[in-house]
Design an enzyme around this catalytic site. Structure first.
Site, PDB file in Angstrom:
ATOM      1  N   LYS A  51      -2.476   7.153   1.185  1.00 43.02           N
ATOM      2  CA  LYS A  51      -2.185   7.470   2.585  1.00 43.02           C
ATOM      3  C   LYS A  51      -1.073   8.525   2.555  1.00 43.02           C
ATOM      4  O   LYS A  51       0.115   8.218   2.678  1.00 43.02           O
ATOM      5  CB  LYS A  51      -1.767   6.196   3.334  1.00 43.02           C
ATOM      6  CG  LYS A  51      -2.192   6.202   4.802  1.00 43.02           C
ATOM      7  CD  LYS A  51      -2.128   4.814   5.388  1.00 43.02           C
ATOM      8  CE  LYS A  51      -2.005   4.826   6.901  1.00 43.02           C
ATOM      9  NZ  LYS A  51      -2.988   5.587   7.646  1.00 43.02           N
ATOM     10  N   GLU A  76     -15.874   6.654   6.431  1.00 44.81           N
ATOM     11  CA  GLU A  76     -15.017   6.003   7.434  1.00 44.81           C
ATOM     12  C   GLU A  76     -14.813   6.975   8.578  1.00 44.81           C
ATOM     13  O   GLU A  76     -15.329   8.090   8.544  1.00 44.81           O
ATOM     14  CB  GLU A  76     -13.672   5.614   6.796  1.00 44.81           C
ATOM     15  CG  GLU A  76     -12.905   6.799   6.226  1.00 44.81           C
ATOM     16  CD  GLU A  76     -11.611   6.411   5.514  1.00 44.81           C
ATOM     17  OE1 GLU A  76     -11.044   5.360   5.811  1.00 44.81           O
ATOM     18  OE2 GLU A  76     -11.178   7.193   4.656  1.00 44.81           O
ATOM     19  N   ARG A  82       0.838  -1.211   0.000  1.00 45.12           N
ATOM     20  CA  ARG A  82       0.000   0.000   0.000  1.00 45.12           C
ATOM     21  C   ARG A  82       0.871   1.259   0.000  1.00 45.12           C
ATOM     22  O   ARG A  82       0.544   2.243  -0.660  1.00 45.12           O
ATOM     23  CB  ARG A  82      -0.952  -0.016   1.207  1.00 45.12           C
ATOM     24  CG  ARG A  82      -2.018   1.061   1.127  1.00 45.12           C
ATOM     25  CD  ARG A  82      -3.069   0.920   2.201  1.00 45.12           C
ATOM     26  NE  ARG A  82      -2.527   1.133   3.544  1.00 45.12           N
ATOM     27  CZ  ARG A  82      -3.229   0.998   4.666  1.00 45.12           C
ATOM     28  NH1 ARG A  82      -4.500   0.632   4.616  1.00 45.12           N
ATOM     29  NH2 ARG A  82      -2.680   1.204   5.838  1.00 45.12           N
TER      30      ARG A  82
END
Ligand code: PXG
Length: 290
Positions: free
Chosen positions: A151, A184, A52
């Site tokens: 991210k 989220e 990721r």
């Protein structure tokens, strides 16, 4: 012994671990990161986190100047060096120092940073009695502005929502997306149990594809619980039987109230309890931990 931080292949005592004030990670939030956990000396879903990180970097055209294997090894070396067995790991890759100006071409040498430290957890009481959360008025970044799948070092969106939560006395806050659907929380994914199915927003609801989220979906499948990754709204949370959050830091944590309204019985749900236990077993016995 003070903890040591890895920066570009060298180790520095915590107090001396520094980057330049000209680093575009600091000046513009130009960089990416991962937050992961080691349990019993092994990093949970290590490769998934590394993958990721490289995807986040690719999405912002940032070249991480080492192979995935070398980075994974460096994480393990840093843990061993600091004699940490159960730990929190923060991997950061910044664009590096350069002259002032947005243009990444003005930078050279990205900084690869590995911080390994003791874990800061939610108080035990929150796992036993559940979290109370609020809905933030700050929505999750529009995917066409800054994809929540990346991210990145730009976490202000989530920080603003987290501040709203804190003002309301809550340690997490629910974020909706640009369509008004549940996305989220500020550092955690969300699940609800609704009419016998476990629901969690799909990736294209504008969320981070959480590694804990994916592990919990696997666990639910193993327990023959139906899981649907479908869009839902705050209404569905209000009328849900159970709700919980997932994240590397929080693991699986129950939510018992949203915006002051009790969810289900207002206590920690039975399925949530089962998944919390199953997750604790998984992190210590996972074949994917390396
Ligand atoms: N959504 C967001 C926005 C996150 O930042 C998660 C979901 C959960 O993803 P994982 O892969 O961890 O299951 C995150 C992860 C911290 C911290 O220091 C934050 C995260 C992870 C670890 C530590 O606040 N966020």
């Amino acid at each position: 012994m003070s903890l040591e931080v890895y920066i570009n292949g060298k180790y520095y005592p915590k107090a001396d671990a520094k980057v330049s004030v000209y680093d575009h990670g600091l000046l513009y939030g130009d960089g990416v990161f991962e937050g992961m956990r080691a349990y019993g000396g092994k990093v949970f879903r290590h490769r998934a986190h590394i993958d990721r990180l490289y995807e986040s970097a690719a999405a912002i055209q940032l070249n991480i100047p080492m192979s995935k294997d070398a980075l994974q090894q460096a994480v393990n070396d840093t843990l061993h060096r600091n004699q940490l067995v159960d730990a929190y790991i923060r991997l950061v890759v910044t664009r590096g120092a350069g002259s002032l100006g947005l243009d990444p071409a003005k930078t050279s040498d990205p900084q690869v940073i590995i911080i390994t430290d003791h874990i800061e957890l939610y108080p035990k009481e929150k796992y036993e009695n559940g979290l109370e959360i609020i809905t933030a008025s700050t929505i999750r970044n529009h995917p066409a502005a800054l994809s929540p799948r990346i991210k990145s070092l730009n976490y202000l969106n989530n920080i603003l929502a987290r501040l709203e939560g804190k003002l309301a006395g809550c340690s997490e806050a629910l974020m909706l997306n640009h369509r008004g659907e549940v996305a989220e929380c500020t550092g955690d994914n969300i699940f609800i149990l609704r009419t016998g199915r476990l629901l969690t927003p799909p990736i294209d609801a504008g969320i981070l594809e959480g590694i804990t989220r994916n592990a919990v979906i696997e666990l639910a499948h193993r327990m023959s619980i139906e899981v649907a990754e479908i869009p839902f709204t705050r209404h569905d949370v209000f009328v849900a039987q159970e709700c919980f959050l997932t994240g590397s830091a929080a693991e699986v944590i129950p939510v018992v109230k949203l915006d002051g309204r009790p969810i289900g019985t207002g206590g920690v749900g039975e399925l949530t309890k089962k998944l919390m236990i199953a997750f604790h077993q998984l992190v210590r016995n996972d074949p994917q931990a390396t």
